[in-house]
Write an enzyme that holds these catalytic residues in place. Structure first.
Site, PDB file in Angstrom:
ATOM      1  N   CYS A 184      53.600  40.658  19.421  1.00 22.95           N
ATOM      2  CA  CYS A 184      53.284  39.951  18.176  1.00 22.95           C
ATOM      3  C   CYS A 184      51.859  39.408  18.134  1.00 22.95           C
ATOM      4  O   CYS A 184      51.235  39.388  17.070  1.00 22.95           O
ATOM      5  CB  CYS A 184      54.304  38.842  17.949  1.00 22.95           C
ATOM      6  N   VAL A 185      51.334  38.953  19.266  1.00 24.94           N
ATOM      7  CA  VAL A 185      49.943  38.474  19.280  1.00 24.94           C
ATOM      8  C   VAL A 185      48.999  39.632  18.970  1.00 24.94           C
ATOM      9  O   VAL A 185      48.113  39.524  18.115  1.00 24.94           O
ATOM     10  CB  VAL A 185      49.605  37.823  20.633  1.00 24.94           C
TER      11      VAL A 185
END
Length: 203
Positions: free
Chosen positions: A121-122
């Protein structure tokens, strides 16, 4: 690595949920991660920058399934015009959410990203931000992930720290990687009180 040239005006806190940062199932060195993220959030608030907490809605049975203890945001949120929570169901925090609209409304063009997981997700959120033309700062010590398990005939265990560094490298030369969360500086994107009052990201 690129030296930080100017303050950012928003902080994206990606999936800092109890399932990933607390208890036996936490990412390695979760204490360090929480310390750095807490520092970033505190300084962003103090500068009047926009703070957006992204909260992942996992599938049924997953550690971050909505409504379960692991799904809850681990750090306190001060909801208001300059701080909000946006729920998501994809790795990319911009996908089918109000994130871009909220950043635009606030006048944000430069942001920092922190949280978990580095390679999921980052990475996806930072990459989309770059594609959308934002200046993106990624502090090396403020994102984390798990060890990648060994795969027969492919590799031994890949340590979490190595996976995080590879995720940074995968973003290319447009992202600004800084060594420490303390290297990130913040400023307010809100020009006037009236503008700030209409600039909150919605969930």
């Amino acid at each position: 690595m690129t030296a930080l040239r100017a303050p950012v005006t928003a902080l994206l806190v990606v999936d800092v949920q109890s399932a990933f940062v607390a208890g036996d199932a936490a990412v390695p060195d979760a204490t360090r991660l929480l310390d750095r993220v807490t520092d970033l959030v505190g300084r962003a608030r103090g500068a009047g920058a926009l703070v957006v907490h992204l909260q992942n809605d996992g599938a049924v049975g997953q550690p971050d399934e909505p409504g379960t203890p692991g799904w809850e945001l681990h750090l306190p949120v001060r909801t208001g015009p300059a701080e909000t929570v946006i729920r998501k169901s994809e790795d990319d925090g911009f996908e089918e959410t109000s994130l871009e609209a909220g950043l635009t409304a606030a006048g944000v063009r430069a942001l920092a990203v922190c949280g978990v997981m580095s390679e999921m997700c980052v990475l996806a959120t930072a990459r989309r931000a770059l594609e959308l033309g934002y200046r993106v700062v990624l502090p090396h010590d403020a994102h984390a992930t798990y060890d990648i398990p060994a795969a027969p005939d492919i590799s031994d265990v890949v340590p979490a720290a190595m996976a995080s560094r590879v995720a940074e490298w995968a973003l290319g030369d447009e992202v600004e990687i800084v060594a420490r969360a303390g290297d990130v500086s913040f400023a307010s994107p809100f020009v006037t009180t009236s503008t700030a009052g209409h600039s909150s990201c919605g969930s």
